[in-house]
Design a protein around this motif. Structure first.
Motif, PDB file in Angstrom:
ATOM      1  N   GLN A  26      -2.750   3.506   3.271  1.00  0.00           N
ATOM      2  CA  GLN A  26      -2.709   2.047   3.428  1.00  0.00           C
ATOM      3  C   GLN A  26      -1.329   1.563   3.842  1.00  0.00           C
ATOM      4  OE1 GLN A  26      -4.390   3.526   0.593  1.00  0.00           O
ATOM      5  NE2 GLN A  26      -6.149   3.380   1.962  1.00  0.00           N
ATOM      6  N   GLY A  27      -0.451   2.493   4.218  1.00  0.00           N
ATOM      7  CA  GLY A  27       0.881   2.120   4.691  1.00  0.00           C
ATOM      8  C   GLY A  27       1.422   3.240   5.562  1.00  0.00           C
ATOM      9  N   GLY A  54       1.098   2.076  -6.951  1.00  0.00           N
ATOM     10  CA  GLY A  54       0.563   1.477  -5.723  1.00  0.00           C
ATOM     11  C   GLY A  54      -0.016   2.581  -4.859  1.00  0.00           C
ATOM     12  N   GLY A  56      -2.964   3.275  -3.747  1.00  0.00           N
ATOM     13  CA  GLY A  56      -4.022   3.054  -2.769  1.00  0.00           C
ATOM     14  C   GLY A  56      -5.154   4.048  -2.998  1.00  0.00           C
ATOM     15  N   GLN A  60      -1.300  10.075  -0.137  1.00  0.00           N
ATOM     16  CA  GLN A  60      -0.050  10.778  -0.475  1.00  0.00           C
ATOM     17  C   GLN A  60      -0.123  11.451  -1.845  1.00  0.00           C
ATOM     18  OE1 GLN A  60      -0.320   7.435  -0.397  1.00  0.00           O
ATOM     19  NE2 GLN A  60      -0.320   7.342  -2.605  1.00  0.00           N
ATOM     20  N   ILE A  75      -1.746   4.637  -9.929  1.00  0.00           N
ATOM     21  CA  ILE A  75      -2.010   3.271 -10.404  1.00  0.00           C
ATOM     22  C   ILE A  75      -2.075   2.326  -9.223  1.00  0.00           C
ATOM     23  CG2 ILE A  75      -1.057   1.328 -11.757  1.00  0.00           C
ATOM     24  CD1 ILE A  75       0.061   3.281 -13.671  1.00  0.00           C
ATOM     25  N   ASP A  76      -3.143   1.528  -9.194  1.00  0.00           N
ATOM     26  CA  ASP A  76      -3.250   0.518  -8.139  1.00  0.00           C
ATOM     27  C   ASP A  76      -3.978  -0.700  -8.685  1.00  0.00           C
ATOM     28  OD1 ASP A  76      -2.798   0.729  -4.869  1.00  0.00           O
ATOM     29  OD2 ASP A  76      -4.260  -0.814  -5.466  1.00  0.00           O
ATOM     30  N   LEU A  77      -3.651  -1.825  -8.114  1.00  0.00           N
ATOM     31  CA  LEU A  77      -4.228  -3.104  -8.522  1.00  0.00           C
ATOM     32  C   LEU A  77      -5.708  -3.201  -8.165  1.00  0.00           C
ATOM     33  CD1 LEU A  77      -3.038  -5.633  -9.838  1.00  0.00           C
ATOM     34  CD2 LEU A  77      -2.489  -6.496  -7.563  1.00  0.00           C
ATOM     35  N   PHE A  78      -6.133  -2.548  -7.080  1.00  0.00           N
ATOM     36  CA  PHE A  78      -7.498  -2.738  -6.587  1.00  0.00           C
ATOM     37  C   PHE A  78      -8.452  -1.652  -7.101  1.00  0.00           C
ATOM     38  CE2 PHE A  78      -5.501  -5.001  -2.797  1.00  0.00           C
ATOM     39  CZ  PHE A  78      -5.875  -6.257  -3.253  1.00  0.00           C
ATOM     40  N   PHE A  81      -9.941   0.788  -4.517  1.00  0.00           N
ATOM     41  CA  PHE A  81      -9.049   1.873  -4.090  1.00  0.00           C
ATOM     42  C   PHE A  81      -9.054   2.997  -5.125  1.00  0.00           C
ATOM     43  CE2 PHE A  81      -5.959  -0.938  -1.355  1.00  0.00           C
ATOM     44  CZ  PHE A  81      -6.930  -1.014  -0.382  1.00  0.00           C
ATOM     45  N   GLY A 103      -4.384  -0.887 -12.509  1.00  0.00           N
ATOM     46  CA  GLY A 103      -3.317  -1.513 -13.287  1.00  0.00           C
ATOM     47  C   GLY A 103      -2.283  -2.109 -12.354  1.00  0.00           C
ATOM     48  N   SER A 104      -1.322  -2.801 -12.954  1.00  0.00           N
ATOM     49  CA  SER A 104      -0.304  -3.443 -12.139  1.00  0.00           C
ATOM     50  C   SER A 104       1.071  -2.832 -12.366  1.00  0.00           C
ATOM     51  CB  SER A 104      -0.242  -4.942 -12.447  1.00  0.00           C
ATOM     52  OG  SER A 104       0.693  -5.538 -11.562  1.00  0.00           O
ATOM     53  N   MET A 105       1.830  -2.764 -11.302  1.00  0.00           N
ATOM     54  CA  MET A 105       3.162  -2.146 -11.352  1.00  0.00           C
ATOM     55  C   MET A 105       4.143  -2.950 -12.217  1.00  0.00           C
ATOM     56  SD  MET A 105       4.556  -2.750  -7.471  1.00  0.00           S
ATOM     57  CE  MET A 105       3.223  -1.925  -6.620  1.00  0.00           C
ATOM     58  N   TYR A 125       7.456  -3.042  -2.466  1.00  0.00           N
ATOM     59  CA  TYR A 125       7.722  -4.412  -1.993  1.00  0.00           C
ATOM     60  C   TYR A 125       6.900  -5.439  -2.783  1.00  0.00           C
ATOM     61  CZ  TYR A 125       3.272  -4.172   0.487  1.00  0.00           C
ATOM     62  OH  TYR A 125       1.941  -4.057   0.776  1.00  0.00           O
ATOM     63  N   ASN A 126       5.785  -4.993  -3.382  1.00  0.00           N
ATOM     64  CA  ASN A 126       4.952  -5.935  -4.137  1.00  0.00           C
ATOM     65  C   ASN A 126       5.671  -6.503  -5.356  1.00  0.00           C
ATOM     66  OD1 ASN A 126       2.225  -5.999  -2.830  1.00  0.00           O
ATOM     67  ND2 ASN A 126       2.473  -3.784  -3.058  1.00  0.00           N
TER      68      ASN A 126
HETATM   69  N1  SAH Z   1       0.854   4.262  -1.439  1.00  0.00           N
HETATM   70  C1  SAH Z   1      -0.260   4.039  -0.535  1.00  0.00           C
HETATM   71  C2  SAH Z   1      -0.650   2.558  -0.411  1.00  0.00           C
HETATM   72  C3  SAH Z   1       0.424   1.638   0.115  1.00  0.00           C
HETATM   73  S1  SAH Z   1      -0.182  -0.024   0.421  1.00  0.00           S
HETATM   74  C4  SAH Z   1       0.097   4.617   0.820  1.00  0.00           C
HETATM   75  O1  SAH Z   1       1.276   4.873   1.081  1.00  0.00           O
HETATM   76  O2  SAH Z   1      -0.814   4.824   1.633  1.00  0.00           O
HETATM   77  C5  SAH Z   1       0.360  -0.894  -1.017  1.00  0.00           C
HETATM   78  C6  SAH Z   1      -0.539  -0.684  -2.238  1.00  0.00           C
HETATM   79  O3  SAH Z   1      -0.002  -1.407  -3.330  1.00  0.00           O
HETATM   80  C7  SAH Z   1      -1.969  -1.164  -2.059  1.00  0.00           C
HETATM   81  O4  SAH Z   1      -2.850  -0.122  -2.372  1.00  0.00           O
HETATM   82  C8  SAH Z   1      -2.089  -2.314  -3.039  1.00  0.00           C
HETATM   83  O5  SAH Z   1      -3.373  -2.446  -3.604  1.00  0.00           O
HETATM   84  C9  SAH Z   1      -1.087  -1.916  -4.099  1.00  0.00           C
HETATM   85  N2  SAH Z   1      -0.591  -3.016  -4.938  1.00  0.00           N
HETATM   86  C10 SAH Z   1      -0.291  -4.279  -4.585  1.00  0.00           C
HETATM   87  N3  SAH Z   1       0.184  -4.975  -5.630  1.00  0.00           N
HETATM   88  C11 SAH Z   1       0.165  -4.128  -6.700  1.00  0.00           C
HETATM   89  C12 SAH Z   1       0.548  -4.243  -8.067  1.00  0.00           C
HETATM   90  N4  SAH Z   1       1.017  -5.377  -8.553  1.00  0.00           N
HETATM   91  N5  SAH Z   1       0.398  -3.166  -8.866  1.00  0.00           N
HETATM   92  C13 SAH Z   1      -0.088  -1.996  -8.383  1.00  0.00           C
HETATM   93  N6  SAH Z   1      -0.444  -1.822  -7.081  1.00  0.00           N
HETATM   94  C14 SAH Z   1      -0.320  -2.872  -6.262  1.00  0.00           C
END
Ligand code: SAH
Length: 257
Positions: A26-27, A54, A56, A60, A75-78, A81, A103-105, A125-126
């Protein structure tokens, strides 16, 4: 405000999630970049505890698991995913060592000094680079490692169009020396820094989106949020082609002091 200027943050989360579920990553990134970042880390054993923040759908994370010992919590928010993440782990027979949780970062479920390694590709960056480095540090054991990737400016100055676009998307975007200084200040020894090759954005990130964008627009005909999302992604890809000498993705590896 036209669609080009609309921030990705304002676009419907479910749509973003559905759109990015189509991809392995996703990045910007690649397996060889993950392996290269891992090559700077020398403290891992079968007992090691690792988190991928994060994560996804886990592109990776699975590379990490196949190239390093230890147990990994993604751990990811969605939730969607994380569902795909755990299905990927099972497919690769990694489910005993790799688990995804929602969960959230900014509220990580770890104890102080529990982790040997914190991984985070394209997601810090989130929460913001400095805040993430500062807040996550307590979860690392002494001499534990952190490895994060995010966008950086390559030059001190740049054309206004690209400057405005990325400052709006991520106010903390800065040059590599500034980021390295932030890492040191947060209590880590900056062990390594390297720039991701261009194909991490082009071949691995923007190009796979082209056919999905067509299908997405077909499926969501007349849906403004879907159209905005695709327009935003296309605009970002176009800006990359135009201005890639001014910015890119960078990996930072640090060791807790
Ligand atoms: N690491 C993966 C995804 C990067 S995209 C890769 O490199 O392919 C950024 C990810 O951060 C997304 O999956 C998004 O759902 C997640 N994200 C966004 N805000 C978040 C938060 N507060 N806590 C955890 N994950 C979060």
């Amino acid at each position: 405000m036209n669609s080009e200027n609309q921030s990705i943050h304002q676009i419907d989360f479910d749509l973003i999630c559905e759109y990015f579920s189509n991809f392995e990553r996703q990045g910007p990134g690649s397996p060889d970049v993950t392996i290269k970042a891992l090559s700077f880390i020398d403290n891992l054993t079968d007992e090691s505890r690792i988190t991928d923040i994060g994560c996804g759908t886990g592109g990776q994370t699975m590379v990490l698991a196949q190239n390093a010992p230890g147990r990994i919590t993604g751990i990811d928010l969605f939730p969607k995913f994380i569902e795909l993440f755990n299905a990927n782990a099972r497919k690769l027979n990694l489910q005993d060592r790799v688990e995804g949780i929602t969960g959230s970062m900014d509220k990580l479920p770890f104890q102080d000094e529990e982790l040997d390694l914190i991984w985070c590709e394209g997601a810090i960056y989130n929460i913001g680079f400095e805040r993430g480095l500062n807040e996550w540090r307590k979860f690392l054991k002494k001499r534990g490692y952190i490895a994060v990737s995010e966008i950086a400016w390559f030059t001190e100055e740049r054309p206004e169009e690209i400057n405005r676009f990325w400052l709006d998307a991520y106010a903390e975007i800065d040059t590599i020396p500034k980021k390295v200084a932030q890492m040191q200040k947060a209590g880590y020894l900056p062990v390594a820094t390297f720039i991701l090759p261009e194909y991490c954005w082009t071949v691995n990130y923007y190009e796979p989106q082209v056919s999905i964008q067509e299908a997405f627009l077909e499926r969501y005909k007349g849906n403004k949020a879907a159209e905005d999302l695709v327009a935003f992604q296309r605009h970002e890809a176009e800006l990359y082609r135009k201005y890639k000498e001014y910015y890119g993705y960078v990996f930072y590896i640090g060791r807790k002091i």
